[in-house]
Motif scaffolding. Structure first.
Motif, short mmCIF file in Angstrom:
data_model
loop_
_atom_site.label_atom_id
_atom_site.label_comp_id
_atom_site.label_asym_id
_atom_site.label_seq_id
_atom_site.Cartn_x
_atom_site.Cartn_y
_atom_site.Cartn_z
N LEU A 134 0.84 -1.20 0.00
CA LEU A 134 0.00 0.00 0.00
C LEU A 134 0.87 1.25 0.00
N LYS A 135 1.96 1.22 0.75
CA LYS A 135 2.87 2.36 0.79
C LYS A 135 3.49 2.62 -0.58
N SER A 136 3.95 1.56 -1.22
CA SER A 136 4.66 1.74 -2.48
C SER A 136 3.73 1.98 -3.66
N GLU A 137 2.53 1.40 -3.63
CA GLU A 137 1.64 1.48 -4.78
C GLU A 137 0.62 2.62 -4.69
N ALA A 138 0.32 3.09 -3.48
CA ALA A 138 -0.73 4.10 -3.33
C ALA A 138 -0.35 5.27 -2.44
N GLN A 139 0.89 5.28 -1.93
CA GLN A 139 1.36 6.37 -1.07
C GLN A 139 0.44 6.58 0.13
N MET A 140 0.03 5.45 0.71
CA MET A 140 -0.80 5.42 1.91
C MET A 140 -0.27 4.31 2.80
N GLU A 141 -0.74 4.29 4.03
CA GLU A 141 -0.46 3.13 4.88
C GLU A 141 -1.55 2.95 5.91
N VAL A 142 -1.70 1.71 6.36
CA VAL A 142 -2.60 1.42 7.47
C VAL A 142 -1.85 1.77 8.75
N LEU A 143 -2.42 2.71 9.50
CA LEU A 143 -1.76 3.24 10.69
C LEU A 143 -2.18 2.50 11.96
N GLY A 144 -3.40 1.97 11.95
CA GLY A 144 -3.93 1.26 13.11
C GLY A 144 -5.22 0.58 12.74
N THR A 145 -5.81 -0.10 13.70
CA THR A 145 -7.07 -0.80 13.47
C THR A 145 -7.94 -0.71 14.72
N PHE A 146 -9.24 -1.01 14.53
CA PHE A 146 -10.12 -1.14 15.70
C PHE A 146 -11.18 -2.19 15.41
N LEU A 147 -11.72 -2.77 16.46
CA LEU A 147 -12.79 -3.75 16.32
C LEU A 147 -14.11 -3.01 16.22
N TYR A 148 -14.68 -3.02 15.03
CA TYR A 148 -15.98 -2.37 14.81
C TYR A 148 -17.09 -3.20 15.45
N GLY A 149 -16.90 -4.50 15.45
CA GLY A 149 -17.89 -5.38 16.05
C GLY A 149 -17.97 -6.70 15.31
#
Length: 330
Positions: A134-149
């Protein structure tokens, strides 16, 4: 993107420019959920922690309830730098790296602990590799997560105890391939509807039912049109917080560290809330008039698990190695 969406994004962009004119940096965070939902609580907690951990030098302005557009529009906004942060399904992130959609497959995780570990880059080789792409192909990254349910099924006026009961029924699907495949696996007709339009679609009978975590069902007042709550437990729904790489890079190293710490802590704080709420909300929704159907009421959970799992795995054979990697994680 329609004119109203463009106007909202432009206004948000101006806010961001105003913030950078002084020593204080202002960043934008767009998401689909009401403030009182788990998703809203996560975003607001993250913003609160960022301000606290940076001593006010970084401020995150949160735009809930799809104010900055549909899932596709918000994701593209982050990708192209009009929005700094967003959260949505892994399937939405799949717009940039399609293999991310595998993390949304139904009946993939053994339990909540496994789901959290499998989607956290620090503990999961699969998530780490996807994030690097994601970093190399879209210049974004997943920074964290949370349990939606834990996602459950609701229907308007008919009980469901097996996939056979869903034949010919129009069930809302998030407009991405994984969700469409999941609803197909339930033996229903997948009907794509964006979250912002879901309550209206249910109330007007455009669709016969939908699936969501209990927090979304309650905070969006779906009990007004949905009579039955069917505890299919088809997905432990982990939601990623993603960030534009350039937005992150323009911060000092200390600010970047503070933001990463805020994302991690917010996820931990919401995890406990989300797990506790799932049990409480079953009672709350029953008190709102919904009829709850569980295995004790004849729900054939194994039929759902088998049929849905077989269907989506056959539909996405390219994800076999990702599934294997996730299920091997202990």
């Amino acid at each position: 993107m329609n004119i109203s969406r463009r106007a909202a994004l432009a206004a948000a962009f101006v806010l961001g420019l105003a913030g950078t004119a002084s020593a204080q940096v202002t960043l934008k965070y767009g998401h689909p959920n009401p403030n009182e939902s788990i998703g809203g609580q996560f975003a607001n907690r993250f913003a609160e922690l960022v301000k606290e951990k940076t001593s006010g030098s970084v401020v995150v302005n949160v735009f809930p309830s799809s104010q900055l557009g549909t899932a596709k529009e918000r994701f593209e906004g982050v990708q192209f730098g009009l929005i700094d942060f967003g959260h949505d399904s892994y399937s939405t992130v799949g717009q940039a790296v399609p293999d991310f959609g595998a993390l949304d497959l139904p009946y993939l995780y053994r339990d909540v602990e496994h789901a959290v570990a499998a989607t956290t880059p620090e503990t999961s080789p699969v998530a780490r590799e996807l994030n690097e792409r994601l970093k190399s192909e879209a210049q974004m990254e997943v920074l964290g997560t949370f349990l939606y349910g834990i996602r459950e099924l609701t229907t308007s006026n008919y009980p469901v105890r097996s996939p056979d009961d869903l034949a010919g029924k129009r069930i809302r699907a998030i407009p991405v391939p994984v969700w469409i495949g999941m609803v197909e696996g339930m033996n229903a007709i997948p009907t794509p509807v964006d979250f912002a339009e879901l309550t209206t679609a249910l109330a007007t009978g455009v669709i016969d039912g939908q699936e969501n975590p209990l927090t979304a069902i309650l905070t969006s007042n779906m009990y007004d049109s949905q009579k039955y709550l069917i505890l299919t437990d088809h997905m432990i729904n982990i939601i990623p917080l993603f960030v534009n790489s350039a937005s992150l890079a323009r911060l000092s190293p200390e600010q970047q560290t503070a933001i990463r710490d805020a994302a991690r802590q917010a996820g931990q704080d919401i995890l406990a809330i989300s797990v506790a709420e799932h049990e409480r909300l079953k009672t709350d929704l029953a008190e709102k008039g919904m009829t709850v159907i569980s295995t004790e009421d004849g729900l054939d959970l194994e039929a759902f698990r088998t049929r849905v799992s077989e269907h989506v795995r056959a539909k996405f054979p390219e994800w076999a190695s990702i599934i294997e990697g996730i299920q091997a994680l202990r």
